[in-house]
Write an enzyme that holds these catalytic residues in place. Sequence first.
Site, PDB file in Angstrom:
ATOM      1  N   SER A 283       0.857  -1.173   0.000  1.00 44.85           N
ATOM      2  CA  SER A 283       0.000   0.000   0.000  1.00 44.85           C
ATOM      3  C   SER A 283       0.895   1.225   0.000  1.00 44.85           C
ATOM      4  O   SER A 283       1.946   1.252   0.639  1.00 44.85           O
ATOM      5  CB  SER A 283      -0.880  -0.019   1.251  1.00 44.85           C
ATOM      6  OG  SER A 283      -1.290   1.298   1.563  1.00 44.85           O
ATOM      7  N   ASN A 291      -1.059  -6.736   0.013  1.00 46.01           N
ATOM      8  CA  ASN A 291      -2.395  -6.973  -0.534  1.00 46.01           C
ATOM      9  C   ASN A 291      -2.404  -8.094  -1.571  1.00 46.01           C
ATOM     10  O   ASN A 291      -1.497  -8.194  -2.387  1.00 46.01           O
ATOM     11  CB  ASN A 291      -2.930  -5.694  -1.170  1.00 46.01           C
ATOM     12  CG  ASN A 291      -3.174  -4.607  -0.143  1.00 46.01           C
ATOM     13  OD1 ASN A 291      -3.507  -4.899   0.998  1.00 46.01           O
ATOM     14  ND2 ASN A 291      -2.999  -3.356  -0.547  1.00 46.01           N
ATOM     15  N   GLU A 296      -7.476 -10.853  -5.988  1.00 41.03           N
ATOM     16  CA  GLU A 296      -8.671 -10.009  -6.130  1.00 41.03           C
ATOM     17  C   GLU A 296      -9.030  -9.805  -7.600  1.00 41.03           C
ATOM     18  O   GLU A 296     -10.207  -9.806  -7.983  1.00 41.03           O
ATOM     19  CB  GLU A 296      -8.436  -8.654  -5.466  1.00 41.03           C
ATOM     20  CG  GLU A 296      -8.291  -8.742  -3.957  1.00 41.03           C
ATOM     21  CD  GLU A 296      -7.768  -7.435  -3.384  1.00 41.03           C
ATOM     22  OE1 GLU A 296      -8.576  -6.523  -3.195  1.00 41.03           O
ATOM     23  OE2 GLU A 296      -6.559  -7.329  -3.150  1.00 41.03           O
TER      24      GLU A 296
END
Length: 463
Positions: A283, A291, A296
């Site tokens: 991040s 992440n 995702e």
Amino acid sequence: MTHDDKSNLMWGGRFSAGPDAIMEEINASIPFDRKLYAEDIEGSRAHAQMLHDQGILSSDDHASIDAGLRDILTEIERGDFAFSRKLEDIHMNVEARLNDLIGPAAGRLHTARSRNDQVALDFRLWVRARCDAMITDIARLMQVFLDKAQAHADTVMPGFTHLQTAQPVTFGHHCLAYVEMLARDRSRFEDARERMNENPLGAAALAGTGFDIDRHATAAALGFREPTRNSLDTVSDRDFALEFLSACAICATHLSRLAEEIVIWSTPQFDFVRLSDKFSTGSSIMPQKKNPDAAELIRGKVGRISGSLVGLLTVMKGLPLSYSKDMQEDKEGVFDAAETLELCLAAMIGMIGDLHVNEQAMRAAAGSGYSTATDLADWLVREAGLPFRQAHHITGRVVALAEEQGCELADLDLADLQQIDESITEAVYDVLSVDASVASRTSYGGTSPANVREQIDYWRERL
Ligand code: ARG
């Protein structure tokens, strides 16, 4: 050839003016169907060879057509080919260039053929090759999962229903669940490939042709099982593309579920797995974060793949036989779905291969949440001869007691257990551990490490 400069070289005979600019824009498919250049040239070469073998095309014309087509392939591959939107699509771009290169003999290539069977051929060849690629890529992902399953045949983790801890399972068993899904995905591509593997060439515009063509010869040359049997169906069928898209959508759905599990497992709260740095991102503001972006994105990309399936189903519904220009809308969604799924498979292969499994965290979670309560109930049935419903009730009281004492089932005192049911003995502790629990699940298809090893052998033999 007598045609106005502005009207179309290929079909402009009865037109006195060229198309409006907007017409040209809505009509042209060359921005996307140029992807089919290799299939278009392969199909044309097979067609020309057959016309020659049938005595429809002279040896000289055939030789110059074939050489010209090969030159065009080289030009396109080198990036030397000027695609023209005025020429609408890949078929007319190639044919017009052939005309530049060899002159009027180029016009003989389209004998006994139409763009309608030509596009059905090109697209089918392209989709067939993508089926082969998917079959290979899915097998690679299955291999990666088999390696993980092998390494973790004994690794215990909580199994979930409703995302609530249910019963302990092995991580190897969880990996093999995806091997099963992927095997079905792969067989869907194999089935679709087998069904689509018929030669459309020679259906011509819609009714076949009066020329003495040999569709079995072009079928053999292009690797098809046999020619299609009905010319109307041939030029208007796109269910090979629909089947491909639906196989893509189902596979992408499986990958999306897996991706969601990776997202959940890699949270600090679960901490079951750690993604390698290669498949995660940081991040820009929160330095502690890692992440699972690749997971995702795989979870999200199913949207466009399923969207393409719904898009083409919608294009095709209600179309009267045979060809309609609506069908030109068949390609972009298929191209995008194929590219997207191949990317997702590649990312998943990398991500699973590099995945670090936190066995301690999985084991701790597997033992919490009274995950062996069913084992206690089963023990009461087996050892004390109780009906399962009664055993279930007693176990419920045992769980309530553990909850009250703030401990796990295995930490309860025997005396307290015997207060709830006097038939409980010391031996019950043997089934309350997670290792005993998974080891006991030996029914066919169950989670025991022994079963997991057998299933790995089963799949290794088949891959
Ligand atoms: N570009 C067209 C397509 O993709 C090729 C077939 C054109 N056929 C026709 N009758 N206009 O469908």
